[in-house]
Structure formats: structure tokens, C-alpha cells
Write an enzyme that holds these catalytic residues in place. Structure first.
Site, PDB file in Angstrom:
ATOM      1  N   ASP A  22       1.188  -1.245  -0.033  1.00  0.00           N
ATOM      2  CA  ASP A  22      -0.035  -0.350   0.171  1.00  0.00           C
ATOM      3  C   ASP A  22       0.556   1.174  -0.186  1.00  0.00           C
ATOM      4  O   ASP A  22       2.412   0.654   0.356  1.00  0.00           O
ATOM      5  CB  ASP A  22      -1.038   0.111   1.638  1.00  0.00           C
ATOM      6  CG  ASP A  22      -2.084   0.835   0.747  1.00  0.00           C
ATOM      7  OD1 ASP A  22      -3.260  -0.233   0.459  1.00  0.00           O
ATOM      8  OD2 ASP A  22      -1.731   1.993   0.722  1.00  0.00           O
ATOM      9  N   LYS A  30      -1.242   2.640   7.364  1.00  0.00           N
ATOM     10  CA  LYS A  30      -1.995   1.450   6.816  1.00  0.00           C
ATOM     11  C   LYS A  30      -0.750   0.237   7.445  1.00  0.00           C
ATOM     12  O   LYS A  30      -1.066  -0.670   7.551  1.00  0.00           O
ATOM     13  CB  LYS A  30      -2.618   1.444   5.678  1.00  0.00           C
ATOM     14  CG  LYS A  30      -3.476   0.912   5.621  1.00  0.00           C
ATOM     15  CD  LYS A  30      -4.648   1.143   4.123  1.00  0.00           C
ATOM     16  CE  LYS A  30      -5.514   1.573   4.433  1.00  0.00           C
ATOM     17  NZ  LYS A  30      -6.831   1.867   3.071  1.00  0.00           N
ATOM     18  N   THR A  61     -12.570  -3.771  -9.177  1.00  0.00           N
ATOM     19  CA  THR A  61     -13.403  -3.661 -10.699  1.00  0.00           C
ATOM     20  C   THR A  61     -13.504  -2.821 -11.846  1.00  0.00           C
ATOM     21  O   THR A  61     -13.663  -1.704 -11.464  1.00  0.00           O
ATOM     22  CB  THR A  61     -15.077  -3.135  -9.714  1.00  0.00           C
ATOM     23  OG1 THR A  61     -15.317  -4.554  -8.663  1.00  0.00           O
ATOM     24  CG2 THR A  61     -16.261  -3.832 -10.356  1.00  0.00           C
ATOM     25  N   LEU A  99     -16.591 -10.920  -3.141  1.00  0.00           N
ATOM     26  CA  LEU A  99     -16.974 -10.967  -1.032  1.00  0.00           C
ATOM     27  C   LEU A  99     -17.598  -9.232  -0.741  1.00  0.00           C
ATOM     28  O   LEU A  99     -17.931  -8.393  -1.560  1.00  0.00           O
ATOM     29  CB  LEU A  99     -15.465 -10.707  -0.358  1.00  0.00           C
ATOM     30  CG  LEU A  99     -14.688  -9.508  -0.151  1.00  0.00           C
ATOM     31  CD1 LEU A  99     -14.814  -8.467  -0.264  1.00  0.00           C
ATOM     32  CD2 LEU A  99     -13.173  -9.683  -0.102  1.00  0.00           C
ATOM     33  N   GLU A 135     -19.107  -6.923   2.367  1.00  0.00           N
ATOM     34  CA  GLU A 135     -18.523  -6.431   4.111  1.00  0.00           C
ATOM     35  C   GLU A 135     -19.060  -7.211   4.591  1.00  0.00           C
ATOM     36  O   GLU A 135     -20.122  -6.631   4.059  1.00  0.00           O
ATOM     37  CB  GLU A 135     -18.112  -5.106   3.316  1.00  0.00           C
ATOM     38  CG  GLU A 135     -16.780  -4.367   2.443  1.00  0.00           C
ATOM     39  CD  GLU A 135     -16.675  -2.777   2.235  1.00  0.00           C
ATOM     40  OE1 GLU A 135     -17.337  -2.119   3.161  1.00  0.00           O
ATOM     41  OE2 GLU A 135     -16.588  -2.822   1.463  1.00  0.00           O
ATOM     42  N   ASN A 145     -23.225  -6.896  -9.315  1.00  0.00           N
ATOM     43  CA  ASN A 145     -24.020  -6.172  -8.696  1.00  0.00           C
ATOM     44  C   ASN A 145     -24.990  -5.159  -9.736  1.00  0.00           C
ATOM     45  O   ASN A 145     -26.008  -4.715  -8.483  1.00  0.00           O
ATOM     46  CB  ASN A 145     -22.363  -5.228  -9.267  1.00  0.00           C
ATOM     47  CG  ASN A 145     -21.200  -5.244  -8.309  1.00  0.00           C
ATOM     48  OD1 ASN A 145     -21.692  -6.711  -7.115  1.00  0.00           O
ATOM     49  ND2 ASN A 145     -21.031  -4.575  -7.763  1.00  0.00           N
ATOM     50  N   ALA A 166     -37.664  -4.097   1.071  1.00  0.00           N
ATOM     51  CA  ALA A 166     -37.456  -2.713   1.161  1.00  0.00           C
ATOM     52  C   ALA A 166     -36.984  -1.877   1.785  1.00  0.00           C
ATOM     53  O   ALA A 166     -37.188  -2.461   2.963  1.00  0.00           O
ATOM     54  CB  ALA A 166     -39.174  -1.989   0.839  1.00  0.00           C
ATOM     55  N   CYS A 214     -19.817  -0.404  -3.728  1.00  0.00           N
ATOM     56  CA  CYS A 214     -19.881  -0.967  -4.843  1.00  0.00           C
ATOM     57  C   CYS A 214     -21.352   0.092  -6.215  1.00  0.00           C
ATOM     58  O   CYS A 214     -20.625  -0.030  -6.994  1.00  0.00           O
ATOM     59  CB  CYS A 214     -19.885  -2.508  -4.844  1.00  0.00           C
ATOM     60  SG  CYS A 214     -18.180  -3.254  -4.258  1.00  0.00           S
TER      61      CYS A 214
HETATM   62  P1  NAD Z   1      -9.712   0.367  -0.625  1.00  0.00           P
HETATM   63  O1  NAD Z   1      -9.844   2.017  -1.244  1.00  0.00           O
HETATM   64  O2  NAD Z   1     -10.587   0.026   0.409  1.00  0.00           O
HETATM   65  O3  NAD Z   1      -8.620   0.047  -0.961  1.00  0.00           O
HETATM   66  C1  NAD Z   1      -7.721   0.496  -1.381  1.00  0.00           C
HETATM   67  C2  NAD Z   1      -6.455   0.616  -1.299  1.00  0.00           C
HETATM   68  O4  NAD Z   1      -5.246   0.691  -2.498  1.00  0.00           O
HETATM   69  C3  NAD Z   1      -6.064   1.843  -0.770  1.00  0.00           C
HETATM   70  O5  NAD Z   1      -5.477   1.506   0.376  1.00  0.00           O
HETATM   71  C4  NAD Z   1      -5.306   2.121  -1.538  1.00  0.00           C
HETATM   72  O6  NAD Z   1      -4.502   2.942  -0.215  1.00  0.00           O
HETATM   73  C5  NAD Z   1      -4.262   1.458  -2.124  1.00  0.00           C
HETATM   74  N1  NAD Z   1      -3.538   2.057  -3.165  1.00  0.00           N
HETATM   75  C6  NAD Z   1      -4.519   2.566  -4.637  1.00  0.00           C
HETATM   76  N2  NAD Z   1      -3.062   2.986  -5.007  1.00  0.00           N
HETATM   77  C7  NAD Z   1      -1.891   2.347  -5.109  1.00  0.00           C
HETATM   78  C8  NAD Z   1      -0.710   2.171  -5.216  1.00  0.00           C
HETATM   79  N3  NAD Z   1      -0.325   2.322  -6.602  1.00  0.00           N
HETATM   80  N4  NAD Z   1       0.319   0.737  -4.162  1.00  0.00           N
HETATM   81  C9  NAD Z   1       0.230   0.635  -3.491  1.00  0.00           C
HETATM   82  N5  NAD Z   1      -1.633   1.003  -3.232  1.00  0.00           N
HETATM   83  C10 NAD Z   1      -2.683   1.638  -3.752  1.00  0.00           C
HETATM   84  O7  NAD Z   1     -10.469  -0.156  -1.930  1.00  0.00           O
HETATM   85  P2  NAD Z   1     -11.513  -1.538  -1.981  1.00  0.00           P
HETATM   86  O8  NAD Z   1     -12.783  -1.442  -1.165  1.00  0.00           O
HETATM   87  O9  NAD Z   1     -10.579  -2.533  -0.967  1.00  0.00           O
HETATM   88  O10 NAD Z   1     -11.917  -1.715  -3.235  1.00  0.00           O
HETATM   89  C11 NAD Z   1     -10.756  -2.438  -4.554  1.00  0.00           C
HETATM   90  C12 NAD Z   1     -11.223  -2.501  -5.289  1.00  0.00           C
HETATM   91  O11 NAD Z   1     -12.605  -4.396  -4.869  1.00  0.00           O
HETATM   92  C13 NAD Z   1     -12.195  -1.539  -6.560  1.00  0.00           C
HETATM   93  O12 NAD Z   1     -12.358  -2.017  -8.069  1.00  0.00           O
HETATM   94  C14 NAD Z   1     -14.052  -2.231  -5.383  1.00  0.00           C
HETATM   95  O13 NAD Z   1     -15.014  -2.475  -6.731  1.00  0.00           O
HETATM   96  C15 NAD Z   1     -13.694  -3.743  -5.653  1.00  0.00           C
HETATM   97  N6  NAD Z   1     -14.453  -4.299  -4.712  1.00  0.00           N
HETATM   98  C16 NAD Z   1     -14.716  -3.710  -4.306  1.00  0.00           C
HETATM   99  C17 NAD Z   1     -15.491  -4.390  -2.784  1.00  0.00           C
HETATM  100  C18 NAD Z   1     -15.183  -4.115  -1.585  1.00  0.00           C
HETATM  101  O14 NAD Z   1     -16.757  -4.570  -1.055  1.00  0.00           O
HETATM  102  N7  NAD Z   1     -15.676  -3.001  -0.619  1.00  0.00           N
HETATM  103  C19 NAD Z   1     -16.280  -6.000  -3.522  1.00  0.00           C
HETATM  104  C20 NAD Z   1     -15.487  -6.437  -4.295  1.00  0.00           C
HETATM  105  C21 NAD Z   1     -14.694  -5.320  -5.002  1.00  0.00           C
END
Ligand code: NAD
Length: 463
Positions: A30, A35, A123, A157, A159, A212, A275, A283
Site C-alpha cells: 500500500d 496503513k 472492479t 466478497l 463487507e 452487482n 424495501a 460498490c
Molecule cells: P479501498 O479503498 O478500501 O482500498 C484500496 C487501497 O489501495 C487503499 O488502501 C489505497 O491506499 C491503495 N492504493 C491505491 N493505489 C495504490 C498504489 N498504486 N499502490 C499501492 N496501494 C495503492 O478499496 P476496496 O474497497 O478494497 O476496493 C478495491 C477494488 O475492489 C475496487 O475496484 C472495488 O470496486 C472492488 N471491490 C470492492 C469490494 C468491497 O466490498 N469493498 C468488493 C468487491 C470488489
């Protein structure tokens, strides 16, 4: 297998910890030093049931770590997953984090020996991996696809249930445009027993959006029927929903039990056919518009999905309009809001329906106090950064002296309420606005309160 994951957020961290739990060696990268520091010390920067315990166990077993050093992480692993954000910009997907991550990985691959597979877990809109990620990787690595591998591996997944979902997947979707990428990458999932759906890159990407969009569609469908019930009057959407759910195509009888025993399967999808005050989270609110915007760019207008979005935008506002009407205005009225997280068991407040609700109340001049078991800190730092609110440390403190209480999130602790106690500490004949249909109308009214519920409007709204 040695796996690096770029992005240690909800998806990256959960995936990383779970993959190390099943025996892989995983490093999460990250760019936020606090973090990484927190993860390394065994403290999860996000709340997810069971995550911290798993994190500590795998840190101790030295199968899992976190770093700021992307180059080293990629260099020392065979597979790199991209799990960075794909937010929305003007309703379309913003790929800048994915592009930056691909560039950084490509630079490392330039001098890396051996076959390495990059997998897009974020995504992304169908065709992103083959028309955006692939060219960036080829340019920066100065290698052609084939010298490295590329897959898409969308994540499903939820949350609040993320660990369970990841460790017991219902299916794994892997997209690749060549056999070798797939052959190597699928080893990541060899410890899991579940169907693997192998498609080309863009089909895998569309599977995620299809999933979704369906969830959003079911929620907006339920909310549209709820609004019709309200418009007609003296119909309770809860009764309508029960009548719908008992259709044996939705709740099949258990095999061999026959209809007489009445034993049924309750599919999880039914939780979306209810509802409420609208969907939120990280997402659905960004993914459905992103798919629409991209489809429009390709020349197709997705009328149905555009309506799904419109219904969801109007839902919290409609509910607040009713409260506004019943209270005869909101200026200087005290309103408590229970629930900020977009769903129970998470501290995630991204695109929560609590935001339009609180915005409406503040704009109308109400004094707002909020309570959430986990989401207050996030909300204070992000969505409510510039709002003048009272943050309460208990639900009853938030409701004390209020003219109305709006329940936004179906946290288990909000389900059982002592309405007599609530009635004693709120204003006389205060309103309970049941945004998730958690309560029996009669129990609220018998305690001397008034009831407003999504999907119910009596001939007299007030008892
Ligand atoms: P998030 O914001 O919780 O985490 C993303 C992390 O990536 C952050 O900690 C950020 O600092 C880090 N980051 C960004 N650019 C970076 C880089 N170049 N190098 C290193 N770290 C970097 O996001 P998330 O909720 O985990 O979602 C990530 C992807 O997964 C999205 O596309 C989202 O749509 C998808 N997704 C999310 C969920 C969910 O429930 N949150 C479920 C399925 C899919």
C-alpha cells in the site's frame, strides 16, 4: 505460491490474509505508510469480523506481511493482484489508480526474470484489462503478453461477511485471453473447492457488473413496489414481500421434505428483495452508473439500469419528505439518525444512504444527532467532514429530546428497542422513521410514538 497484492484496502487486505491462511505467501503493498505500519503490527485498519485474528495468525506464521515497497514485492512473487480503488468520476469509472498500479508493476517486470502473472481484482469496466491494462504493462515492461501473463479475477466478497465469503467462495471467476496465464493463475485458488468460471478477460469483467447490477435492480424493484403500496395506502410492503418470498421458485422446499412439511431453503438473494431506504456502499452506487456510462459510450442506452439508479437516489429523499410533511417542517427540530455505516457489521460509510438523509435534514434546518456502533469515526473524517452534527456515544443519547428518530442501518442492536424507554426520552408523540422495516408498527404506536415506515402509509399515517 508467492503472491503480491497492490492495495491493502477491504479487498486487498482480506484477500491477502485469506490467501495466506490457506497456505500461500502473501505480501500486500500500500502507499499509505500508517496503513502498512498498522497491518504489520497486527492491527487491521478496517473493521471486518474475524479479520484481525486471521491477520495476527498469518503475520506470526510469516506467511503474510505488508510493505510500501512495490518493486520488491513484485520482484519476489510469481503473481501480482491489483486491488486498488476504481471510484466514480462524473458517473463514469475513474481508472487512474489501476493505470498507475499497472505502470508501476510494468516497470518492475521490465527487469524481472521468469514468468509473472498480473491479475486485475479491482472492479473494472469490460475491456479495461485488454485495452488499458495490457498496453500499459507491455509498454512499461517492454515485453509482449506471453512473456508475462494477464488475468482478471473479479472479487465477490461482501463487507461484513468478507472472510467467510473469501474462504468459502461460491465461484471463482478468472478471465484470460491466453491459456498460460490461466494455467498459472488458477493455482492461487487450488486450495479452494468451488467451480472456476474461465472466460476471456472482458467476459469476466462483465460477470462482476452483472452481479452487482442485479442486486441493485432487486433493491430498487422492491423500493418501487413499496412506493406503489404507499401511494395506494393501507398496504404494508412487509406483507407483500412475505407473500412474494413464499413463491417456491424463490424459497424452494427442502429436497425430499415435500410441501406438507413446510421446510424451506431461504436463499440469500431474498435479503435484496426487501424495501428500505436505498442501497449504498463502496460498490453498487459506483458500479451501476459506471456500467451505464460505458454502455452509453458504446452506443447503447441502458434504460432499466438508469431507472434503478434514479429510484435509489429518490428513496431516502422520499422518506425524508414524509417526515418533513408529518412534522410540518424541520426547522429547529431535533432528529436522531441511527446507523451511518451502509450496512451492519462494517465501518464503511462510502455512499451510505445516511448521507442524503442527513444532508436533507440539515438543509431543512433540523438539528441532527447521529449514532453508529462502528462508522462514526469514518463518517466524521469523510462524508460529514463539513457538517455540523452531534456525534452520540449511544443510541438513546442520540434520541434524547428528539422530535424524530430515523433508522438507516439494520444493526442487530437497533432491532430490539424498548419503545417505552425511547418514548420517555424523546419529545411527546415523536416519530420513529423505520427506514429498514425493523419494527412492528403497533409496538411503536402503543408506546406513545408515531410511526413512519418505508412501504406503508395507513389511511391515517398517525395512530
Ligand atoms: P479501498 O479503498 O478500501 O482500498 C484500496 C487501497 O489501495 C487503499 O488502501 C489505497 O491506499 C491503495 N492504493 C491505491 N493505489 C495504490 C498504489 N498504486 N499502490 C499501492 N496501494 C495503492 O478499496 P476496496 O474497497 O478494497 O476496493 C478495491 C477494488 O475492489 C475496487 O475496484 C472495488 O470496486 C472492488 N471491490 C470492492 C469490494 C468491497 O466490498 N469493498 C468488493 C468487491 C470488489
Amino acid at each position: 505460491m508467492r503472491i503480491s497484492i497492490i492495495g491493502a484496502g477491504y479487498v486487498g487486505l482480506v484477500s491477502g490474509v485469506c490467501l495466506s491462511e490457506v497456505g500461500h505467501h502473501v505480501v500486500c503493498v500500500d502507499q499509505i505508510p500508517e496503513k502498512v505500519e498498522s497491518i504489520r503490527s497486527g492491527k487491521s485498519p478496517i473493521f471486518e469480523p474475524g479479520l484481525e485474528e486471521l491477520l495476527r495468525r498469518n503475520l506470526k506464521a510469516r506467511r503474510f506481511t505488508a510493505t510500501l515497497d512495490m518493486a520488491r514485492a513484485v520482484e519476489n512473487t510469481e503473481v501480482t493482484m491489483i486491488a486498488v480503488p476504481t471510484p466514480s468520476r462524473n458517473g463514469a469509472i475513474d481508472l487512474r489508480y489501476v493505470e498507475a498500479a499497472a505502470r508501476q508493476i510494468g516497470h518492475v517486470l521490465r527487469n524481472k526474470r521468469g514468468y509473472h502473472v498480473v491479475a486485475v481484482k479491482s472492479t473494472v469496466i469490460p475491456s479495461t484489462s485488454d485495452t488499458v491494462v495490457k498496453p500499459i504493462l507491455q509498454q512499461t515492461a517492454r515485453k509482449a503478453l506471453g512473456e508475462f501473463g494477464l488475468c482478471t479475477n473479479p472479487e465477490f466478497l461482501r463487507e461484513g461477511d468478507a472472510i467467510k465469503d473469501f474462504l468459502r467462495p461460491d465461484r471463482v471467476v478468472i478471465g484470460s485471453d491466453d491459456e498460460r496465464s490461466f494455467r498459472v493463475f488458477k493455482k492461487v485458488y487450488s486450495p479452494f473447492r468451488c467451480p472456476i468460471v474461465h472466460t476471456n478477460l472482458r467476459t469476466a469483467e462483465l460477470i462482476k457488473y452483472t452481479s452487482n447490477s442485479l442486486l441493485a435492480l432487486l433493491i430498487s424493484y422492491s423500493n418501487e413496489i413499496a412506493s406503489i403500496a404507499e401511494a395506494i395506502g393501507d398496504i404494508d410492503i412487509v406483507d407483500v414481500t412475505r407473500g412474494l418470498h413464499l413463491d417456491n421458485r424463490l424459497m424452494p422446499f427442502l429436497k425430499g421434505s415435500g410441501s406438507s412439511s413446510g421446510e424451506r431453503i431461504t436463499p440469500g438473494i431474498l435479503t435484496y428483495l426487501k424495501a428500505g431506504c436505498g442501497y449504498g456502499g463502496s460498490c453498487l452506487p459506483k458500479d451501476v452508473p459506471a456500467l451505464c456510462a460505458f454502455a452509453e459510450k458504446q452506443g447503447y442506452k441502458p434504460h432499466l439500469l438508469r431507472d434503478v439508479i434514479g429510484i435509489n437516489h429518490r428513496q431516502p429523499v422520499r422518506l425524508m419528505d414524509r417526515l418533513h410533511h408529518e412534522l410540518g417542517g424541520l426547522r429547529n427540530k431535533k432528529v436522531a439518525v441511527w446507523g451511518i455505516a451502509f450496512k451492519p457489521d462494517t465501518d464503511d460509510v462510502r455512499d451510505t444512504p445516511a448521507k442524503p438523509i442527513v444532508d436533507f435534514l440539515l438543509k431543512a434546518g433540523a438539528k441532527v444527532s447521529v449514532y453508529d456502533p462502528l462508522g462514526l469515526e469514518q463518517a466524521r473524517k469523510t462524508i460529514f467532514k463539513d457538517c455540523h452534527l452531534t456525534y452520540s456515544e449511544s443510541p438513546f443519547k442520540a434520541a434524547a429530546g428528539a422530535h424524530a428518530l430515523v433508522v438507516v442501518t439494520a444493526w442487530p442492536q437497533f432491532k430490539k428497542v424498548d419503545f417505552r424507554k425511547l418514548s420517555d426520552l424523546m419529545k411527546k408523540r415523536a416519530f420513529v422513521v423505520d427506514g429498514r422495516r425493523l419494527y412492528k408498527r403497533q409496538s411503536v404506536i402503543q408506546a406513545g410514538l408515531q410511526y413512519i415506515g418505508v412501504g406503508y402509509r395507513g389511511s391515517r399515517e398517525v395512530a
